[in-house]
Design an enzyme around this catalytic site. Structure first.
Site, short mmCIF file in Angstrom:
data_model
loop_
_atom_site.label_atom_id
_atom_site.label_comp_id
_atom_site.label_asym_id
_atom_site.label_seq_id
_atom_site.Cartn_x
_atom_site.Cartn_y
_atom_site.Cartn_z
N GLU A 14 34.82 39.81 39.49
CA GLU A 14 35.70 40.52 38.57
C GLU A 14 36.25 41.69 39.37
O GLU A 14 35.54 42.64 39.65
CB GLU A 14 34.92 41.00 37.34
CG GLU A 14 35.66 42.00 36.49
CD GLU A 14 37.00 41.53 35.98
OE1 GLU A 14 38.01 42.21 36.26
OE2 GLU A 14 37.06 40.49 35.32
N CYS A 48 38.97 41.86 30.04
CA CYS A 48 39.51 42.14 31.37
C CYS A 48 40.91 41.60 31.58
O CYS A 48 41.56 41.93 32.57
CB CYS A 48 38.56 41.60 32.45
SG CYS A 48 38.28 39.83 32.35
#
Length: 146
Positions: A14, A48
């Site tokens: 990520e 996200c």
């Protein structure tokens, strides 16, 4: 990552970053507003892939802002605080961190905060500068600590 490489273990990263949306003058503004608001406020922006900021052609900015305000009301009602579809921020410290972004912001809509219930209204801010904290920091905080 080093340990994973030594053991040939697959990893997913990520990498964070800001997620922009670009809206040009010939865009279908109703579709753009719907998708931007859905993407930003699903899970109260705690995703996200949520759009962080917009690049909007100046000739359609006012119309797009109006359509986005309408979409917020359509999705969450006139008072999103009472909506069963609008969640709360994960923790009080995360709520405080997000609240700080609004301190000197030009709020177009939203901005209401209830720290005790970890509520931040679906909020649109305008006239954001590249060096403003909201543009310098990750809005969505992936950490699981409070």
């Amino acid at each position: 990552m080093e340990a994973a490489a030594k053991n040939l273990t697959p990893v997913s990263l990520e990498l964070g970053g800001k997620s922009p949306c670009v809206v040009d003058k010939d865009a279908n503004l109703k579709i753009a507003a719907s998708r931007i608001i859905w993407g930003k406020f699903i899970n109260a922006g705690q995703s996200c892939i949520a759009p962080d900021y917009l690049f909007v052609h100046h000739s359609v900015k006012v119309e797009l802002m109006g359509l986005m305000k309408k979409k917020i009301a359509e999705y969450f009602g006139e008072d999103p605080k009472t909506s069963l579809d609008y969640v709360r921020i994960a923790t009080i410290p995360k709520t405080e961190r997000l609240t700080a972004f609004l301190k000197d912001a030009h709020v177009v809509t939203g901005g209401e905060i209830d720290l005790e219930t970890r509520y931040i209204a679906p909020t649109i801010i305008d006239n954001v500068k590249p060096d403003d904290p909201v543009m310098q920091e990750e809005i969505f905080d992936l950490s699981f600590r409070s």
